[in-house]
Motif scaffolding. Structure first.
Motif, PDB file in Angstrom:
ATOM      1  N   ARG A 149       9.964 -24.449  30.745  1.00  0.00           N
ATOM      2  CA  ARG A 149      10.172 -23.841  29.135  1.00  0.00           C
ATOM      3  C   ARG A 149      10.075 -25.208  28.479  1.00  0.00           C
ATOM      4  O   ARG A 149      11.060 -25.900  28.548  1.00  0.00           O
ATOM      5  CB  ARG A 149      11.499 -23.277  29.197  1.00  0.00           C
ATOM      6  N   THR A 150       8.971 -25.171  27.505  1.00  0.00           N
ATOM      7  CA  THR A 150       8.864 -26.521  26.661  1.00  0.00           C
ATOM      8  C   THR A 150       9.345 -26.334  25.259  1.00  0.00           C
ATOM      9  O   THR A 150       9.014 -27.182  24.365  1.00  0.00           O
ATOM     10  CB  THR A 150       7.466 -26.933  26.603  1.00  0.00           C
ATOM     11  N   ASP A 156      18.282 -27.004  21.232  1.00  0.00           N
ATOM     12  CA  ASP A 156      18.595 -27.346  22.898  1.00  0.00           C
ATOM     13  C   ASP A 156      17.700 -26.618  23.791  1.00  0.00           C
ATOM     14  O   ASP A 156      17.687 -27.083  25.066  1.00  0.00           O
ATOM     15  CB  ASP A 156      19.799 -27.104  22.986  1.00  0.00           C
ATOM     16  N   ALA A 157      16.690 -25.917  23.209  1.00  0.00           N
ATOM     17  CA  ALA A 157      15.645 -25.096  24.335  1.00  0.00           C
ATOM     18  C   ALA A 157      14.413 -26.306  24.578  1.00  0.00           C
ATOM     19  O   ALA A 157      13.934 -25.921  25.382  1.00  0.00           O
ATOM     20  CB  ALA A 157      15.017 -23.995  23.692  1.00  0.00           C
ATOM     21  N   PHE A 158      14.341 -27.189  23.980  1.00  0.00           N
ATOM     22  CA  PHE A 158      13.566 -28.168  23.930  1.00  0.00           C
ATOM     23  C   PHE A 158      13.831 -29.548  24.901  1.00  0.00           C
ATOM     24  O   PHE A 158      14.803 -30.245  24.666  1.00  0.00           O
ATOM     25  CB  PHE A 158      12.960 -28.676  22.600  1.00  0.00           C
ATOM     26  N   PRO A 189       2.943 -34.486  18.901  1.00  0.00           N
ATOM     27  CA  PRO A 189       4.383 -34.377  18.490  1.00  0.00           C
ATOM     28  C   PRO A 189       4.508 -34.474  17.133  1.00  0.00           C
ATOM     29  O   PRO A 189       4.128 -35.041  16.580  1.00  0.00           O
ATOM     30  CB  PRO A 189       5.183 -35.230  19.470  1.00  0.00           C
ATOM     31  N   GLY A 190       5.505 -33.774  16.784  1.00  0.00           N
ATOM     32  CA  GLY A 190       6.087 -33.833  15.354  1.00  0.00           C
ATOM     33  C   GLY A 190       7.205 -32.943  15.047  1.00  0.00           C
ATOM     34  O   GLY A 190       7.611 -32.163  16.046  1.00  0.00           O
ATOM     35  N   LYS A 191       7.721 -33.323  13.803  1.00  0.00           N
ATOM     36  CA  LYS A 191       8.967 -32.607  13.578  1.00  0.00           C
ATOM     37  C   LYS A 191       8.656 -31.186  12.839  1.00  0.00           C
ATOM     38  O   LYS A 191       7.846 -31.263  12.216  1.00  0.00           O
ATOM     39  CB  LYS A 191       9.984 -33.220  12.712  1.00  0.00           C
ATOM     40  N   HIS A 192       9.062 -30.201  13.448  1.00  0.00           N
ATOM     41  CA  HIS A 192       8.576 -28.687  12.950  1.00  0.00           C
ATOM     42  C   HIS A 192      10.047 -27.780  12.877  1.00  0.00           C
ATOM     43  O   HIS A 192      10.893 -28.125  13.715  1.00  0.00           O
ATOM     44  CB  HIS A 192       7.766 -28.157  13.625  1.00  0.00           C
ATOM     45  N   ARG A 193       9.995 -26.683  12.079  1.00  0.00           N
ATOM     46  CA  ARG A 193      11.200 -25.721  12.311  1.00  0.00           C
ATOM     47  C   ARG A 193      10.868 -25.072  13.550  1.00  0.00           C
ATOM     48  O   ARG A 193       9.705 -24.764  13.745  1.00  0.00           O
ATOM     49  CB  ARG A 193      11.039 -24.787  10.879  1.00  0.00           C
ATOM     50  N   VAL A 194      11.902 -24.869  14.304  1.00  0.00           N
ATOM     51  CA  VAL A 194      11.610 -24.014  15.490  1.00  0.00           C
ATOM     52  C   VAL A 194      11.450 -22.520  15.235  1.00  0.00           C
ATOM     53  O   VAL A 194      11.038 -21.945  16.075  1.00  0.00           O
ATOM     54  CB  VAL A 194      13.088 -24.160  16.444  1.00  0.00           C
TER      55      VAL A 194
END
Length: 289
Positions: A149-150, A156-158, A189-194
Motif C-alpha cells: 500500500r503506497t 500515515d497511510a503513505f 513525487p510532490g505535495k498533494h491533498r490526500v
C-alpha cells in the motif's frame, strides 16, 4: 511517444474507481472504464478492480462493450466460498485475471496457496509494519505476488522513502513480483491533498514513474539501496531521460527489453481510483500527447 515509455507503462493502471478517495458507485465506475477503453491511452489501462461481494451486481450491469472485462477480484470473507463462486462463473465477457487478498498471517497464506489456480495471478498484501521475511519465504517459488500500500486517505497511510525502497529490494532479492495500490496518482513525487476535500491534509505522495523505474533498475541489479533512496524522491523530470530504446535516471539506465522483462516478472501494476489524473500529469511533462 517513446517505445520505452510504452513498455514501462503498458497495462500499468488497475482501475479502482470504487475505492477511496473516488469511491464511485459501481455503474459510473464501469462507465468510466468502458470509456477509457476507447481513448488513445487505453494501452495504459489494466484490470478493473472489483470486490468479490459485488460480482453478481457487476454481472447485472454489464454493458455490451467492452466485450472483455479483465477483473482483479478483491477477496474477503470465506476464501474457499469465494473461490467456489469464481469457479462457477460462466460469462464470456468476464476474464478474472487476478485475485487480491487483504493482509493475512503468513500461515494463512500458505494454506490458501494450495487451493489457487496457477493460471490466475494472486496478490497478497504485506503491511509495512510486519516481518517481511516471513511473508516472502511463504511466497517464494509459488508464482504468487505481493501487494504493498503506497498511500491512502490519511497521511500515515503513505510509507516513508526508506520503507518503500527497502521493500522493493526485499522483493527483488526474494524474486517475488509485486504490485502497489493507492497514492500513486502522479508521475513524480510532490505535495498533494490526500483526498479531493477542501479540508484534506496535504502530504508528499510518491511518484509512479520513480517507483517503476526504480523497480526495473533494482530487478536488473543496477542500483544500490543508497542510490535508490535518492531516486525515489526525485521530483525533477530533467533527471529522467527517455529515448526510443531506453529510460535512464541520471547515469542509471535500462533498455527496452530490460524494462519489458521487469514489468512482466517483477513490477506488475498499480491500483488507482483515477485513470485520468496520471494521463494529465504525463501530458504536462510532455511524455504523452
Amino acid at each position: 511517444m517513446f517505445a520505452s515509455l510504452e513498455a514501462l507503462l503498458s497495462s500499468v493502471v488497475d482501475y479502482a474507481g470504487l475505492f477511496p478517495p473516488a469511491k464511485l458507485e459501481l455503474q459510473p465506475a464501469m462507465a468510466n472504464y468502458a470509456q477509457y477503453q476507447t481513448t488513445p491511452y487505453a494501452w495504459m489501462l489494466g484490470r478493473f478492480i472489483l470486490p468479490v461481494s459485488r460480482l453478481q451486481e457487476f454481472e447485472q450491469l454489464l454493458p455490451e462493450k467492452p466485450t472483455k472485462w479483465p477483473l482483479s477480484i478483491i477477496m474477503a470473507g470465506d476464501v474457499k466460498e469465494a473461490i467456489a463462486q469464481l469457479q462457477s462463473l460462466n460469462n464470456d465477457k468476464i476474464a478474472i485475471t487476478s485475485l487480491e487478498f487483504p493482509p493475512l498471517p503468513p500461515t494463512d497464506i500458505e494454506k490458501i496457496l494450495s487451493s489457487l489456480s496457477t493460471e490466475i495471478e494472486s496478490f497478497f498484501e504485506i503491511p509495512f509494519k510486519s516481518d517481511f521475511k516471513s511473508y516472502l519465504s511463504v511466497l517464494q517459488h509459488t508464482g504468487a505476488a505481493a501487494k504493498i500500500r503506497t498511500g491512502g486517505v490519511t497521511v500515515d497511510a503513505f510509507p516513508s522513502i526508506a520503507q518503500l525502497c527497502q521493500s522493493i529490494f526485499a522483493f527483488a532479492e526474494a524474486q517475488v513480483p509485486f504490485k502497489a495500490t493507492a497514492g500513486l496518482h502522479h508521475p513524480l513525487p510532490g505535495k498533494h491533498r490526500v483526498t479531493g476535500e477542501a479540508d484534506s491534509p496535504v502530504t508528499v505522495m510518491h511518484g509512479f514513474l520513480n517507483v517503476i523505474v526504480l523497480a526495473a533498475l533494482v530487478y536488473h541489479q543496477k542500483l544500490t539501496l543508497e542510490t535508490a533512496l535518492e531516486l525515489l524522491p526525485e521530483s525533477s523530470s530533467d533527471n529522467f531521460q527517455f529515448t526510443r530504446d531506453s529510460i535512464a535516471w541520471k547515469n542509471h539506465q535500462v533498455n527496452i527489453s530490460e524494462i519489458a522483462e521487469a514489468r512482466k516478472r517483477f513490477f506488475r501494476s498499480f491500483g488507482s481510483c483515477s485513470f485520468q489524473e496520471p494521463i494529465d500529469d504525463l501530458k504536462e511533462l510532455r511524455l504523452l500527447r
